[in-house]
Design an enzyme around this catalytic site. Sequence first.
Site, PDB file in Angstrom:
ATOM      1  N   LYS A 117       0.855  -1.201   0.000  1.00 22.78           N
ATOM      2  CA  LYS A 117       0.000   0.000   0.000  1.00 22.78           C
ATOM      3  C   LYS A 117       0.887   1.246   0.000  1.00 22.78           C
ATOM      4  CE  LYS A 117      -1.544   1.860   3.977  1.00 22.78           C
ATOM      5  NZ  LYS A 117      -1.316   3.295   4.191  1.00 22.78           N
ATOM      6  N   ASN A 118       1.878   1.304   0.894  1.00 16.51           N
ATOM      7  CA  ASN A 118       2.647   2.541   1.051  1.00 16.51           C
ATOM      8  C   ASN A 118       3.597   2.820  -0.104  1.00 16.51           C
ATOM      9  OD1 ASN A 118       1.228   3.101   3.301  1.00 16.51           O
ATOM     10  ND2 ASN A 118       2.785   2.364   4.739  1.00 16.51           N
TER      11      ASN A 118
ATOM     12  N   ASP B 134       4.263   0.569  12.022  1.00 20.76           N
ATOM     13  CA  ASP B 134       2.987   0.053  11.495  1.00 20.76           C
ATOM     14  C   ASP B 134       2.696  -1.368  11.956  1.00 20.76           C
ATOM     15  OD1 ASP B 134       3.352   1.735   8.278  1.00 20.76           O
ATOM     16  OD2 ASP B 134       2.793   2.460  10.262  1.00 20.76           O
TER      17      ASP B 134
ATOM     18  N   ARG C 232       0.908  14.773  12.440  1.00 22.50           N
ATOM     19  CA  ARG C 232       1.321  14.503  11.056  1.00 22.50           C
ATOM     20  C   ARG C 232       1.628  15.788  10.278  1.00 22.50           C
ATOM     21  NH1 ARG C 232      -1.524   9.141   8.829  1.00 22.50           N
ATOM     22  NH2 ARG C 232       0.573   8.913   8.006  1.00 22.50           N
TER      23      ARG C 232
ATOM     24  N   CYS D 272      -4.591   8.459   8.836  1.00 28.12           N
ATOM     25  CA  CYS D 272      -4.986   7.963  10.161  1.00 28.12           C
ATOM     26  C   CYS D 272      -4.624   8.984  11.249  1.00 28.12           C
ATOM     27  CB  CYS D 272      -4.263   6.656  10.462  1.00 28.12           C
ATOM     28  SG  CYS D 272      -4.881   5.312   9.459  1.00 28.12           S
TER      29      CYS D 272
ATOM     30  N   ARG E 281      -8.746  -0.013   3.872  1.00 33.38           N
ATOM     31  CA  ARG E 281      -7.843   0.928   3.186  1.00 33.38           C
ATOM     32  C   ARG E 281      -6.487   0.279   2.913  1.00 33.38           C
ATOM     33  NH1 ARG E 281      -6.681   6.100   6.226  1.00 33.38           N
ATOM     34  NH2 ARG E 281      -5.153   6.055   4.560  1.00 33.38           N
TER      35      ARG E 281
HETATM   36  C1  EPZ Z   1       4.343   6.893   6.199  1.00 32.76           C
HETATM   37  O1  EPZ Z   1       3.679   8.005   6.789  1.00 32.76           O
HETATM   38  C2  EPZ Z   1       3.314   5.773   6.164  1.00 32.76           C
HETATM   39  N1  EPZ Z   1       2.184   6.192   5.353  1.00 32.76           N
HETATM   40  C3  EPZ Z   1       2.846   5.459   7.587  1.00 32.76           C
HETATM   41  O2  EPZ Z   1       2.018   4.308   7.488  1.00 32.76           O
HETATM   42  C4  EPZ Z   1       4.057   5.093   8.446  1.00 32.76           C
HETATM   43  O3  EPZ Z   1       3.622   4.933   9.784  1.00 32.76           O
HETATM   44  C5  EPZ Z   1       5.124   6.183   8.369  1.00 32.76           C
HETATM   45  O4  EPZ Z   1       5.455   6.459   6.992  1.00 32.76           O
HETATM   46  C6  EPZ Z   1       6.392   5.787   9.109  1.00 32.76           C
HETATM   47  O5  EPZ Z   1       6.900   4.603   8.537  1.00 32.76           O
HETATM   48  C7  EPZ Z   1       2.319   6.164   3.995  1.00 32.76           C
HETATM   49  O6  EPZ Z   1       3.366   5.809   3.472  1.00 32.76           O
HETATM   50  C8  EPZ Z   1       1.115   6.576   3.205  1.00 32.76           C
HETATM   51  P1  EPZ Z   1       6.761  10.081   8.142  1.00 32.76           P
HETATM   52  P2  EPZ Z   1       4.364   9.461   6.725  1.00 32.76           P
HETATM   53  O7  EPZ Z   1       6.787  11.307   7.318  1.00 32.76           O
HETATM   54  O8  EPZ Z   1       5.109   9.606   5.465  1.00 32.76           O
HETATM   55  C9  EPZ Z   1       7.284  13.339  11.548  1.00 32.76           C
HETATM   56  C10 EPZ Z   1       0.139   2.978   7.695  1.00 32.76           C
HETATM   57  O9  EPZ Z   1      -0.328   2.454   8.711  1.00 32.76           O
HETATM   58  N2  EPZ Z   1       7.243  14.312  10.436  1.00 32.76           N
HETATM   59  O10 EPZ Z   1       7.854   9.075   8.014  1.00 32.76           O
HETATM   60  O11 EPZ Z   1       3.318  10.443   7.093  1.00 32.76           O
HETATM   61  C11 EPZ Z   1       5.914  12.735  11.810  1.00 32.76           C
HETATM   62  O12 EPZ Z   1       5.157  13.572  12.673  1.00 32.76           O
HETATM   63  C12 EPZ Z   1       0.618   4.407   7.764  1.00 32.76           C
HETATM   64  O13 EPZ Z   1       0.313   2.400   6.588  1.00 32.76           O
HETATM   65  C13 EPZ Z   1       7.467  15.656  10.714  1.00 32.76           C
HETATM   66  O14 EPZ Z   1       7.689  16.052  11.864  1.00 32.76           O
HETATM   67  O15 EPZ Z   1       5.390   9.316   7.945  1.00 32.76           O
HETATM   68  C14 EPZ Z   1       6.254  11.437  12.470  1.00 32.76           C
HETATM   69  O16 EPZ Z   1       6.553  11.653  13.824  1.00 32.76           O
HETATM   70  C15 EPZ Z   1       0.318   5.079   9.082  1.00 32.76           C
HETATM   71  N3  EPZ Z   1       7.423  16.553   9.697  1.00 32.76           N
HETATM   72  C16 EPZ Z   1       7.535  11.009  11.754  1.00 32.76           C
HETATM   73  O17 EPZ Z   1       8.083  12.206  11.188  1.00 32.76           O
HETATM   74  C17 EPZ Z   1       7.184  16.155   8.400  1.00 32.76           C
HETATM   75  O18 EPZ Z   1       7.183  17.020   7.497  1.00 32.76           O
HETATM   76  C18 EPZ Z   1       7.313   9.973  10.675  1.00 32.76           C
HETATM   77  O19 EPZ Z   1       6.592  10.556   9.660  1.00 32.76           O
HETATM   78  C19 EPZ Z   1       6.957  14.792   8.144  1.00 32.76           C
HETATM   79  C20 EPZ Z   1       6.995  13.877   9.175  1.00 32.76           C
END
Ligand code: EPZ
Length: 419
Positions: free
Chosen positions: A22-23, A304, A121, A116, A397
């Site tokens: 999915k991701n 995840d 986020r 989610c 989803r």
């Molecule tokens: C991706 O989310 C995945 N979603 C998430 O999976 C997954 O939990 C996450 O990566 C971590 O592996 C998709 O790929 C669609 P991040 P993403 O940017 O990209 C902080 C699922 O269950 N951050 O790596 O949103 C953020 O707050 C979903 O499949 C900032 O501070 O995750 C978090 O603490 C849920 N500023 C951390 O980084 C930013 O600009 C990780 O976020 C971006 C992120």
Amino acid sequence: MHRIIIEGGKELSGEVRISGSKNSAVALVPAAVLCDEEVTIANVPNISDIDALDEILNFLGAKVKRDDDVIKINSSNIKNKLIPEEIAKKLRASYYFMGALLSRFKKVEMYFPGGCSIGARPINLHLKGFEAMGAKVEENNNLFTISADNLKGAKINLDFASVGATINLMLAAVKAEGTTIISNAAKEPHIVNVATFLNNMGAKISGAGTSEIKVVGVKYLHSCFHEVVPDYIETGTYMILASAIGKDITISNIIPDHVEALISKLDDIGVPMQIGIDFIKISAPEKLKSTNIKTQVYPGFPTDLQQPITALLTQAKGKSIINETIWENRFLNLVELNKMGATTETLTNSKAVIMGPTKLKGKKVKATDLRAGACLVIAGLIADGKTIIDNADYILRGYENIIEKLTNIGAKIKLEEIE
Ligand code: EPZ
């Protein structure tokens, strides 16, 4: 809306074939917008997030043909239009259209994405990277306007190895003038899958899968064929399920290296595994040992899989400690597990404990997000009696054909549509 109904307590056995990630798929589809010709992507999972992205592509005027797990996308005539907020809000991954449309048209307007409710986020790292490449970012009431006369290659260091920011900045850099270096980049398998897709179109990306990615801008991206990598989170979810109530469950069409961290944890818990080239065979052991889980960026233990493994840990002897370091609101599933008879306690927004083993009883519970839903499906299959999981749309989803896949290994499970 849908709900899932499970008659639990049955031993499950047979084969589960894993679908495309999915991701990865939710990044590949927006990335297709960068191509000047038609692209074909295979092994695309049939999940509602892809339907939402399909809706966005059609809204922009792309030609999209979906046939089973193959999607053909021709974006040569798309228009740069403001994606309606109610569509952008359907999923987190809508924000990949920021990088893709900015790269293509040097301007994009987009609402803050959905996803989610596992934390605030923010997208500050994405925006900071776009600005480093020369873009101007304005935000007004959750509507972002990002524009640049020209996107120039830049050296960008990410405060956090963000998956979304790494992918979005790759998309923006592919046609920028000059070279971009993204350091402290995320290393998840889907980063590599997206970089390979772009390189198949003629992009010049190196280092994907390491913490330093180099992108040399190119002018033109041509047609290509690409495959979505197997979903390592779906893989891990079924591995966890098999460790709880499986007998000779084979999880096939996988890349075992992508679930190294989980294999190591299941080993600590006392789960015997037969690991093949592209499959893992698991039977639940008599006794499960408690363990400690600390979520980290890849290749650490994936956040995840944190919620799904809590269902297994309710059956492990002793005290398990969960340390969730990525998201600040990812323990809502524990409240629901306690309704089913589990003994868990949320100490802070990053620390929780689970005591086991406890007998689980089927109850009416609700999915609060995608992976919380997966946790409750596993708990429902373990529990004696009937479990009803409301808000099951979250689960649909991210898990392709979950009802069929579980039914095929002997689960008594069904999906009901409610008003
Ligand atoms: C991706 O989310 C995945 N979603 C998430 O999976 C997954 O939990 C996450 O990566 C971590 O592996 C998709 O790929 C669609 P991040 P993403 O940017 O990209 C902080 C699922 O269950 N951050 O790596 O949103 C953020 O707050 C979903 O499949 C900032 O501070 O995750 C978090 O603490 C849920 N500023 C951390 O980084 C930013 O600009 C990780 O976020 C971006 C992120």
